[in-house]
Design an enzyme around this catalytic site. Sequence first.
Site, PDB file in Angstrom:
ATOM      1  N   ASP A   1      35.091  -9.453  -4.024  1.00  0.00           N
ATOM      2  CA  ASP A   1      35.404  -9.275  -2.607  1.00  0.00           C
ATOM      3  C   ASP A   1      36.698 -10.034  -2.317  1.00  0.00           C
ATOM      4  OD1 ASP A   1      35.169  -8.963   0.308  1.00  0.00           O
ATOM      5  OD2 ASP A   1      33.042  -8.614  -0.070  1.00  0.00           O
TER       6      ASP A   1
ATOM      7  N   ASP B   1      41.132  -7.606  -4.991  1.00  0.00           N
ATOM      8  CA  ASP B   1      41.735  -6.568  -4.157  1.00  0.00           C
ATOM      9  C   ASP B   1      41.554  -5.250  -4.906  1.00  0.00           C
ATOM     10  OD1 ASP B   1      43.347  -4.740  -2.866  1.00  0.00           O
ATOM     11  OD2 ASP B   1      45.206  -5.868  -3.093  1.00  0.00           O
ATOM     12  N   VAL B   2      40.720  -4.356  -4.391  1.00  0.00           N
ATOM     13  CA  VAL B   2      40.385  -3.148  -5.145  1.00  0.00           C
ATOM     14  C   VAL B   2      41.565  -2.199  -5.300  1.00  0.00           C
ATOM     15  CG1 VAL B   2      37.922  -3.226  -4.617  1.00  0.00           C
ATOM     16  CG2 VAL B   2      39.472  -1.986  -3.078  1.00  0.00           C
TER      17      VAL B   2
ATOM     18  N   ASN C   1      31.613  -0.237  -3.575  1.00  0.00           N
ATOM     19  CA  ASN C   1      31.092  -0.475  -2.235  1.00  0.00           C
ATOM     20  C   ASN C   1      32.172  -0.935  -1.254  1.00  0.00           C
ATOM     21  OD1 ASN C   1      28.737  -1.212  -0.319  1.00  0.00           O
ATOM     22  ND2 ASN C   1      29.823  -3.151  -0.549  1.00  0.00           N
TER      23      ASN C   1
ATOM     24  N   TYR D   1      39.348   7.155   8.078  1.00  0.00           N
ATOM     25  CA  TYR D   1      38.095   6.854   7.380  1.00  0.00           C
ATOM     26  C   TYR D   1      37.463   8.126   6.845  1.00  0.00           C
ATOM     27  CZ  TYR D   1      33.377   4.916   6.693  1.00  0.00           C
ATOM     28  OH  TYR D   1      32.170   4.521   6.169  1.00  0.00           O
TER      29      TYR D   1
ATOM     30  N   LYS E   1      36.601   9.226   2.880  1.00  0.00           N
ATOM     31  CA  LYS E   1      35.215   9.399   2.455  1.00  0.00           C
ATOM     32  C   LYS E   1      34.964  10.821   1.954  1.00  0.00           C
ATOM     33  CE  LYS E   1      33.935   5.191   3.066  1.00  0.00           C
ATOM     34  NZ  LYS E   1      33.624   4.329   1.906  1.00  0.00           N
TER      35      LYS E   1
END
Length: 244
Positions: free
Chosen positions: A37, A61-62, A87, A152, A156
């Site tokens: 995270d 940091d994804v 996630n 968003y 998704k």
Amino acid sequence: MPRLHNKIVLITGAARGQGAAEARLFVREGARVVITDVLEAQGRQLAEELGKDVAVFLRHDVASEADWLQAVAAADALGGLHGLINNAGIFQPRTLMETDTALFEQHIRINQLGPFLGMKAVVPLMERCGGGAIVNVSSVAGLRGSPGAIAYSATKWALRGMTKAAAIDLAPRKIRVNSIHPGPIDTPMLEVRTPEQNQRRLQAVPMKRMGTPEEVADLVLFLISDESRYITGAEVAIDGGATL
């Protein structure tokens, strides 16, 4: 025997909310977890709560390929990798006309680029461990139109499609890839809306309540475990019936 006996699972965005609930459940089910995270204090506190023998925390940091390499190395140091939960995500709802390029690109980097980099990064280690499972956390906004949340929703929907493509690509490598699509879940992510707005949204949910992070964790556990060994490319709504 615990369902994740001797499994090692990497969970992004796991310092709180759904990711933290998954980490706690997985450890109870016999797994060791890599918690990642950008919320360092909360992530380290969770790892300490779970115990240093079964949990490690890594700031991550994804959207960074280098950070993904470090996360995979942390899993390797624990003994391998059998599961990945993508996630981590952001939810900053704005209409089309309210959304600027910077906000749109921020959603893409975290919600879409992040899982892409993650799926790609974990494959070599998972393959060496005999295969594994990936769960991508999408949203009901990836199953239907979602008002006032164009960035968003776009990411998704993209994650839903990426899941299906990756499921085909990775099946020969014995890696399953599925997506889940939560509706309103009682986590800090919904604090961007007022309590009154959240209550109004629940009027469209047949079960008339929010879901809990623990209920989402139960679903993810099933999809990561061998109980779902013939399931790949699936999209599972967990939304109290909101998409019916």
